[in-house]
Design a protein around this motif. Structure first.
Motif, PDB file in Angstrom:
ATOM      1  N   SER A  10      79.337  42.417  28.486  1.00  0.00           N
ATOM      2  CA  SER A  10      79.388  43.417  27.414  1.00  0.00           C
ATOM      3  C   SER A  10      79.555  42.737  26.059  1.00  0.00           C
ATOM      4  O   SER A  10      80.038  41.600  25.966  1.00  0.00           O
ATOM      5  CB  SER A  10      80.542  44.391  27.657  1.00  0.00           C
ATOM      6  N   LEU A  49      80.017  48.270  37.021  1.00  0.00           N
ATOM      7  CA  LEU A  49      80.801  47.686  35.936  1.00  0.00           C
ATOM      8  C   LEU A  49      82.080  47.098  36.520  1.00  0.00           C
ATOM      9  O   LEU A  49      82.695  47.691  37.408  1.00  0.00           O
ATOM     10  CB  LEU A  49      81.170  48.738  34.892  1.00  0.00           C
ATOM     11  N   TRP A  96      73.039  45.608  27.813  1.00  0.00           N
ATOM     12  CA  TRP A  96      73.937  46.409  26.986  1.00  0.00           C
ATOM     13  C   TRP A  96      73.320  46.727  25.630  1.00  0.00           C
ATOM     14  O   TRP A  96      72.655  45.871  25.019  1.00  0.00           O
ATOM     15  CB  TRP A  96      75.243  45.663  26.742  1.00  0.00           C
ATOM     16  N   GLY A 123      77.717  48.647  22.783  1.00  0.00           N
ATOM     17  CA  GLY A 123      78.424  48.694  24.052  1.00  0.00           C
ATOM     18  C   GLY A 123      78.585  50.082  24.639  1.00  0.00           C
ATOM     19  O   GLY A 123      79.345  50.263  25.599  1.00  0.00           O
ATOM     20  N   ILE A 158      73.836  51.385  28.627  1.00  0.00           N
ATOM     21  CA  ILE A 158      73.197  50.300  29.373  1.00  0.00           C
ATOM     22  C   ILE A 158      71.797  50.761  29.757  1.00  0.00           C
ATOM     23  O   ILE A 158      71.625  51.840  30.327  1.00  0.00           O
ATOM     24  CB  ILE A 158      74.003  49.926  30.625  1.00  0.00           C
ATOM     25  N   VAL A 207      78.007  54.556  28.967  1.00  0.00           N
ATOM     26  CA  VAL A 207      79.162  53.834  29.497  1.00  0.00           C
ATOM     27  C   VAL A 207      80.428  54.496  28.962  1.00  0.00           C
ATOM     28  O   VAL A 207      80.514  54.796  27.760  1.00  0.00           O
ATOM     29  CB  VAL A 207      79.108  52.345  29.062  1.00  0.00           C
TER      30      VAL A 207
END
Length: 715
Positions: free
Chosen positions: A202, A223, A247, A251, A254, A272
């Protein structure tokens, strides 16, 4: 372990963690960190090589026998001469790191080895070397004193302060050696019974995204936190095989590639830490791809091709407009491109461009100017690359003899540096902040097996060394030939019906997979594919290993050959500037290649004078001497996963049960010949004409790729 009572104390087992540092000429050796430091560079050395260097150095000029080396460096485990010879060869390479020869390793025939220090270099400090300017200044003083001997004292009085000042200035303002990459520590945060691949760190360095599953048809994206442990969190469950996570720069999302058999792949995105995924776009032709997010967050770069007959290219997808376009500028005869990665500063896209089976330069695409340049002239196509945090270094994978290595390549030029090595296969890299480098380790081992009797659930292995096996072939008398990689190298191995197995030809480890050996009809000769940096073509050897012919091919790619019924000629599929076509060559006239009219075929077999082939982008197997006629309608997983035996054609049905089906060439229904459990899906098979059993490559263990984490620093 019981040790020899007569072993000298200086030759007890070498424990690198407890060995003190020492110098050899201009080299400083640090056994505990496996580093050899020269005035202008440093190298990380394999543990076994460092142990050998320590054992030879602490013998103080005495001869160290091969038995004593085995005792001190291999802890008494019996190893072959090749292993010792390779180790000593690498120790000799260390002697050259300082620019001169810091020491020599003398071979004492039938006894052992002796390390001799270069006495001329013993007084030379590791950090300081006389510069050209210092040498010139001293030389000028000497010339002045020689011309005017009567006035040497005044000149000496004036020159000495100037010389001293020059020396001090040169010392104070000497250029510092470039900082070197070192691995400060390693950890294994992701290692389970599943197949774990495609690591992606990440942007904040807190988590790793990766794909995992029992096979390459049903993986999910997971993850996992890097610090603190905890169970991984499944991020996808969409009914596809999900791979290649990347990524977004913030962040929060994805992107990944979703695969379903028989369909073009899909570029997906998922929030995410949780949320439903949705489709961004679909590939035009590729069923699998890899994807990377741009640093700006507005684009994705991925691999696709215009149609089934076109090579893979690096594509750009605009997230706002939904438009796609080809990014790169390949040459007209260029083969596939793969593995795009974006530099952290947003300037470069690095990728691999295959020029032939054995040549694959690593390229850099400048996103601001649209120009390309070559970073590494030949990278052999081993895995993906990764970037350093400052975008000044590209990390790549290389394979040398019995180990895989990670190298650091300065983007602006300079010598590459080896920073990590392991005997296990490295397949992908991914970098993150704070010097993090995720390494995908492939622990697959395969062996040669016979199909089980009466549909058993386990293969019957007859070759299962610690390594990998590739597409076998069986002669009329039941002798088997296959390409194997083992800890001590790679080669073509012969398994006769009676007697021990033996190696008949060495092969480069990276090319064993495509060797695809084929027996001549009389079982006396073997033809196999052997491309190299200066040779693309076929080799023919006798069953004893003696060379028979070398057949060079003027194109880029060549596939497995088929023998004529009389064993005098070969037919093979080769790709040149005009695409795929069939070629014929007389073994006695290896320099006279004859192009045949059949085009588009990538795999060929013979039954007497009849020709059968598999076409690029078309399902099934066809008879191709004359007007093409389809014999097998089912699509094959790989072009070489079929064979002809006893006027019948057999092929792999890669379903849940892994079956070999067979049917008569002149028509009639197909039936199941054998089950082939644990079939390693990338390779072909053969049928033993004596027993009717299938000889194939089977997995010795689950393809359990793990993810290791390296912590890098520059020192």
């Amino acid at each position: 372990m019981n040790r020899r009572p007569d072993l000298p104390q200086v030759l007890v087992s070498v424990d690198l963690a407890r060995e003190p540092d020492f110098t050899l000429g201009s080299l400083r050796v640090c056994p505990s960190c496996r580093q050899v430091i020269a005035p202008d560079r440093q190298e990380t050395v394999q543990p076994r090589v460092m142990q050998a260097l320590v054992a030879l150095a602490r013998a103080g000029g005495a001869v160290v026998s091969r038995e004593e080396l085995i005792e001190t460096c291999w802890e008494g485990i019996v190893v072959g001469d090749d292993a010792i010879n390779r180790c000593i060869a690498k120790v000799r390479q260390i002697a050259k790191l300082g620019g001169g020869i810091a020491f020599e390793i003398e071979t004492i025939p039938r006894v052992g080895y002796r390390l001799t220090r270069n006495e001329a270099l013993q007084g030379e400090a590791v950090e300081l070397r006389p510069s050209v300017a210092m040498t010139a200044a001293a030389s000028n003083v000497k010339r002045l004193s020689a011309r005017r001997p009567v006035q040497w004292w005044p000149v000496g009085v004036l020159a000495f302060p100037l010389l001293l000042a020059a020396l001090v200035a040169l010392w104070l303002f000497r250029p510092s050696p470039p900082a070197q990459w070192v691995v400060t520590r390693t950890e294994l945060p992701i290692a389970t019974a599943l197949m774990e691949r495609h690591p992606a760190i990440s942007p904040d360095g807190a988590m790793i995204a990766y794909s995992a599953g029992a096979d390459v048809f049903s993986r999910r994206i997971y993850l996992k936190r890097i610090e603190g442990g905890g169970d991984p969190l499944p991020l996808t469950n969409d009914g596809f095989d999900d791979a290649s996570p990347t990524w977004s720069p913030d962040g929060r999302q994805i992107a990944y590639v979703a695969y379903k058999r028989g369909e073009p792949c899909r570029l997906m995105v998922v929030p995410v830490p949780a949320g439903p995924p949705h489709e961004l776009t679909r590939c035009r032709s590729d069923d699998r791809s890899s994807v990377v997010w741009s640093i700006s967050g507005t684009e994705l770069f991925f691999v696709d091709r215009a149609d089934r007959k076109s090579p893979d290219r690096i594509m750009r997808f605009d997230l706002e407009s939904g438009q796609r376009a080809q990014l790169t500028h390949p040459p007209k005869d260029g083969l596939d491109e793969e593995g795009p990665t974006a530099s952290p500063d947003g300037r470069w896209i690095a990728f691999l461009r295959h020029a032939s089976d054995a040549q694959a330069p690593r390229m850099l695409f400048d996103l601001s100017s649209g120009t390309e340049r070559t970073l590494i002239r030949n990278d052999y196509g081993l895995g993906s690359e990764a970037w350093s945090n400052d975008s000044g270094t590209v990390f790549t994978i290389d394979s040398q003899e019995t180990e895989f290595q990670i190298w650091a390549h300065p983007v602006n030029g300079g010598a590459p540096q080896r920073i990590f090595s392991t005997p296990e296969e490295i397949t992908r890299l991914n970098s993150g902040p704070n010097g993090l480098l995720a390494v995908e380790i492939n622990r697959l081992m395969t062996g040669l097996a016979r199909s089980p009797v009466q549909g058993g659930d386990r293969p019957r292995f007859f070759e299962s060394e610690n390594g990998s096996a590739f597409t076998p072939d069986v002669a009329g008398d039941g002798s088997i030939v296959a390409a194997l990689t083992r800890p001590d190298g790679a080669g073509l191995w012969l398994f006769p019906v009676t007697g021990p197995a033996r190696e008949v030809a060495p092969i480069d480890r990276g090319l064993a997979e495509i060797a695809t050996p084929r027996w001549s009809p009389d079982g006396r000769q073997i033809a196999f594919v052997l491309p190299g940096s200066s040779f693309v073509g076929l080799r023919v050897i006798a069953s004893t290993g003696a060379p028979v012919a070398a057949i060079a091919f003027p194109g880029k790619t060549i596939c497995s050959p088929a023998w004529s019924p009389d064993g005098r000629s070969l037919i093979f599929a080769g790709r040149d500037d005009g695409g795929w076509r069939l070629w014929q060559v007389d073994i006695a006239k290896p320099n006279r290649l004859v192009p045949l009219p059949q085009r588009g075929w990538v795999s060929v077999r013979r039954d007497g004078n009849a020709l059968y082939g598999v076409a690029e982008g078309a399902p099934g197997v066809w008879r191709i001497d004359g007007k093409p006629r389809q014999i097998v309608k089912e699509a094959l997983l790989k072009p070489d996963q079929w064979t002809i035996v006893g006027h019948s054609i057999a092929w792999l049905d890669y379903g849940k049960q892994r079956l070999i089906r067979i049917q008569p060439l002149d028509g009639g229904p197909a039936h199941i010949l054998a089950q082939v459990p644990e079939y390693a899906g990338s390779f072909g098979f053969a049928i033993d004409p004596l027993s009717g059993s299938v000889i194939y490559v089977a997995r010795l263990a689950l393809d359990a790729g793990d993810i290791e984490l390296l912590h890098l620093a520059r020192q």
